[in-house]
Every structure is written in C-alpha cells, then in structure tokens.
Write a protein that holds these residues in place. Structure first.
Motif, PDB file in Angstrom:
ATOM      1  N   TYR A   1       0.813  -1.217   0.000  1.00  0.00           N
ATOM      2  CA  TYR A   1       0.000   0.000   0.000  1.00  0.00           C
ATOM      3  C   TYR A   1       0.845   1.265   0.000  1.00  0.00           C
ATOM      4  O   TYR A   1       0.433   2.296  -0.562  1.00  0.00           O
ATOM      5  CB  TYR A   1      -0.966  -0.015   1.189  1.00  0.00           C
ATOM      6  CG  TYR A   1      -2.174  -0.884   0.926  1.00  0.00           C
ATOM      7  CD1 TYR A   1      -3.274  -0.400   0.224  1.00  0.00           C
ATOM      8  CD2 TYR A   1      -2.201  -2.211   1.341  1.00  0.00           C
ATOM      9  CE1 TYR A   1      -4.372  -1.194  -0.053  1.00  0.00           C
ATOM     10  CE2 TYR A   1      -3.289  -3.024   1.076  1.00  0.00           C
ATOM     11  CZ  TYR A   1      -4.368  -2.510   0.376  1.00  0.00           C
ATOM     12  OH  TYR A   1      -5.446  -3.314   0.103  1.00  0.00           O
ATOM     13  N   ASP A   2       2.026   1.185   0.613  1.00  0.00           N
ATOM     14  CA  ASP A   2       2.916   2.343   0.556  1.00  0.00           C
ATOM     15  C   ASP A   2       3.360   2.593  -0.884  1.00  0.00           C
ATOM     16  O   ASP A   2       3.359   3.743  -1.354  1.00  0.00           O
ATOM     17  CB  ASP A   2       4.138   2.109   1.447  1.00  0.00           C
ATOM     18  CG  ASP A   2       5.075   3.299   1.449  1.00  0.00           C
ATOM     19  OD1 ASP A   2       4.690   4.357   1.970  1.00  0.00           O
ATOM     20  OD2 ASP A   2       6.200   3.170   0.919  1.00  0.00           O
TER      21      ASP A   2
ATOM     22  N   ALA B   1       0.399   4.038  -2.790  1.00  0.00           N
ATOM     23  CA  ALA B   1       0.150   5.440  -2.456  1.00  0.00           C
ATOM     24  C   ALA B   1       1.152   6.350  -3.154  1.00  0.00           C
ATOM     25  O   ALA B   1       0.797   7.434  -3.641  1.00  0.00           O
ATOM     26  CB  ALA B   1       0.225   5.626  -0.940  1.00  0.00           C
TER      27      ALA B   1
ATOM     28  N   ALA C   1      -4.060   0.871   4.642  1.00  0.00           N
ATOM     29  CA  ALA C   1      -4.302   1.851   3.589  1.00  0.00           C
ATOM     30  C   ALA C   1      -4.438   3.251   4.176  1.00  0.00           C
ATOM     31  O   ALA C   1      -3.878   4.229   3.649  1.00  0.00           O
ATOM     32  CB  ALA C   1      -5.557   1.481   2.802  1.00  0.00           C
TER      33      ALA C   1
ATOM     34  N   TYR D   1      -3.246   5.726   1.318  1.00  0.00           N
ATOM     35  CA  TYR D   1      -3.735   5.184   0.043  1.00  0.00           C
ATOM     36  C   TYR D   1      -5.230   5.458  -0.091  1.00  0.00           C
ATOM     37  O   TYR D   1      -6.003   5.162   0.815  1.00  0.00           O
ATOM     38  CB  TYR D   1      -3.461   3.677  -0.022  1.00  0.00           C
ATOM     39  CG  TYR D   1      -4.088   2.991  -1.221  1.00  0.00           C
ATOM     40  CD1 TYR D   1      -3.561   3.178  -2.493  1.00  0.00           C
ATOM     41  CD2 TYR D   1      -5.201   2.172  -1.073  1.00  0.00           C
ATOM     42  CE1 TYR D   1      -4.125   2.554  -3.591  1.00  0.00           C
ATOM     43  CE2 TYR D   1      -5.780   1.537  -2.164  1.00  0.00           C
ATOM     44  CZ  TYR D   1      -5.240   1.737  -3.425  1.00  0.00           C
ATOM     45  OH  TYR D   1      -5.799   1.122  -4.508  1.00  0.00           O
ATOM     46  N   LYS D   2      -5.649   5.974  -1.256  1.00  0.00           N
ATOM     47  CA  LYS D   2      -7.042   6.369  -1.462  1.00  0.00           C
ATOM     48  C   LYS D   2      -7.777   5.529  -2.503  1.00  0.00           C
ATOM     49  O   LYS D   2      -8.970   5.731  -2.741  1.00  0.00           O
ATOM     50  CB  LYS D   2      -7.115   7.835  -1.902  1.00  0.00           C
ATOM     51  CG  LYS D   2      -6.406   8.812  -0.982  1.00  0.00           C
ATOM     52  CD  LYS D   2      -7.057   8.875   0.392  1.00  0.00           C
ATOM     53  CE  LYS D   2      -6.396   9.954   1.248  1.00  0.00           C
ATOM     54  NZ  LYS D   2      -6.993  10.004   2.616  1.00  0.00           N
TER      55      LYS D   2
END
Length: 324
Positions: A200-201, A204, A264, A269-270
């Motif tokens: 997730y990093d 993002a 997230a 993270y969107k």
C-alpha cells in the motif's frame, strides 16, 4: 527421569551473560532493545555469518566460550504462506537443526533460564477459538505451514523434556502474529501485515487506483507489536514457570479486510482495495487465549492502529535498509 522442576522465578541478574539467538531479527532485536532499556549490561548476539546455528560443533564451541546464564532462542527461518508452502523442507530442516543445537548446547553448559519462542501456527487449523495452550496436538495443522509448525512443536517438546529429565527451569512462549520495526517487508517472504504495508505504501506513492490482495479477506487474525512481545518475554522469564507453553497475544482480532483498511489509511492510500479469491486464505481464524499470560500479570499495551502507524513511519525512515 525426574519429575518436572520446582522453581520460583525471580528478577534476572542484570549483569549476567544473556545470549539472544537471532538478535538481528524482528523479535530478537526487540528483545535486545527491551533488555538494554531494563538495565542488562552483558548481552550477547552474533550474526549468522559469525555463528551458523545449524553447525552443531560451532554452537557448542560458542556456548563453551561465552557461558551465558540466560538464553532467549528467537532464531528461526520464517516466512509467509508462499514461502512456507513452496519450501517446506527448508523450514523443517533448518529450524530443527537450529533448535536442537542451541538447546543441547545450553543444557550441556548449564544455562539457568531459557525461553524458547514458538509460533501460534503450532495449533490445529480448526482449534476452538480462542485457542488454549492445551489445544496443542489435538488436531490437523494448517497444510500451508505444517512443516514449520512441526519444527516448533519439536522445540516445545524439547524444552518440556529438558525440564523433566534435567530439572532445568526452561519455558516456551507462543506469540501470535507479530509486526513492528525490523520486520521482513519482502514481497514474497513476508507475513501479511508487513506485506500489506509495503504494497500500500508503493501504491500510495505511485498513485495506483487498485491494490489486489491474496484471498477473500475474511480470515481473522490477531496482531501483537513486537515491542510488546519483547516485554512479555522478560516478564515471563522473571514471573512464570511451568511445563506448558504460554500464549502471548492481545486477546482480540480483526479480519484481513479490516487490516488492509487500517494499513491503507496509515499510508494515505485512497484507491480501491480488491481481493483475489483464487489465492489461499490459510487458517480461517487464529485468536489466542491469553488467560495464562494474564494470570502471570501481563497484558499488551500497544494498540493495533497506533502500532501500524509507527511501523509505517519506521518502514519509510528505513526504506533503504529494510529486509526486502
């Protein structure tokens, strides 16, 4: 063969030699930090290049020279579902050799107090929840990590047998899923939480619109910050004695879907969170009964949301040097 040892635990001598096997790993490094903060001044740790724990002669020579009074056996070959299911011989062979060598050498050289670290995967796949210590060996293991689990069960049995035959007050602790600074963030070799943090990093940072995770997201898991685990280990060495392994966890769990949402959010993270149901879920639920630990006077203090946030911060600050 003698009866199980009668021993009254007490505060450990902060100046005595204390060997942490696996001191560079996730758990071992946290134990090292905790012991330093608690005033221990004679800590011993060697890297795998300095001491190969699968080399029996080298391990015995090390114990003969260093003569530790206390030992935590945190060294192990570890990995996630993919690594365990594709390389079971490696996990069985390496871990058995590490354990037998260290435990035999510790006994030979009179180690007074030893804590062996296992894993909650030792318990049957469909054990009653939350899982009590007496669930051990009452059912079939999860096939994706049964080889690793068998090695850890052998370690517990080794400790129990040493208590009976030699009267040494050694103990075992079974942590739930651990995470925190020093974790393995490899895409193929990591456990679920660090794998999600990395994934997730990256999403993002790249602006990805969708992140797809393995499985359905429905399994429930319990997570314990490694600094809490380290504190529990010292507490048990000073407060607990008995032949049974002790579960170490928080006593609460979340679904993998909930975990993914927490990660997230922590990394910013969107985008969309998707699931690939063709990939294995593993054990449906794994929550430990921590009553024995509570009776010994210890409980976790780091909440999951806080722990994920600080782990993300550590990961980003150490992105060039993390295990990946």
């Amino acid at each position: 063969m003698s009866e199980d040892v009668r021993f009254t635990p007490s505060a450990l001598d902060r100046s005595s030699a204390f060997y942490i096997a696996g001191h560079r790993g996730l758990v071992g490094s946290a134990i090292w930090r905790n012991l330093e903060s608690e005033g221990f001044t004679n800590l011993i740790g060697l890297t795998s290049s300095e001491l190969d724990l699968t080399d029996r002669d080298a391990v015995f020579a090390f114990f003969s020279e260093s003569k530790p009074r206390y030992v935590v056996l945190a060294a192990a070959k570890v990995g996630g579902i993919l690594a365990n299911s594709t390389c079971p011989v490696d996990f069985l062979s390496d871990n058995l050799r590490i354990q037998v060598n260290v435990l035999d050498a510790a006994r030979e050289h009179g180690v007074e107090r030893l804590l062996f670290l296992g894993s909650s995967c030792i318990y049957p796949k469909f054990a009653d929840q939350p899982i009590r210590e007496d669930s051990l060996l009452t059912g079939h293991l999860e096939p994706t990590n049964d080889a690793y689990a068998i090695a850890k069960i052998a370690g517990i049995m080794h400790v129990q047998a040493t208590r009976r035959q030699y009267g040494l007050p050694w103990i075992s602790a079974m942590p739930t899923n651990l995470y925190g600074p020093g974790d393995n963030f490899s895409p193929t070799g990591s456990h679920v939480l660090p794998a999600l943090i990395r994934r997730y990093d990256e999403a993002a940072r790249s602006g990805a619109q969708v992140v797809t995770n393995w499985g359905t997201g429905s399994p429930r898991r319990e997570f314990l910050h490694v600094d809490d685990m380290a504190a529990a280990c010292l507490h048990l060495m000073e407060k607990y004695d008995g032949p049974s392994q002790v579960n170490v966890g928080t006593g609460s769990d979340v679904t993998i879907q909930e975990l993914a949402s927490l990660v997230a959010s922590a990394v910013g993270y969107k985008g969309e969170i998707a699931w690939d149901a063709t990939k294995p879920d593993g054990t449906p639920r794994k929550l430990l009964d921590v009553s024995k630990l509570a009776d010994a006077g210890w409980s976790a203090s780091i909440g999951l949301e806080e722990g994920i946030r600080t782990t993300v911060e550590w990961f980003r600050e150490n992105s060039l040097s993390v295990r990946s």
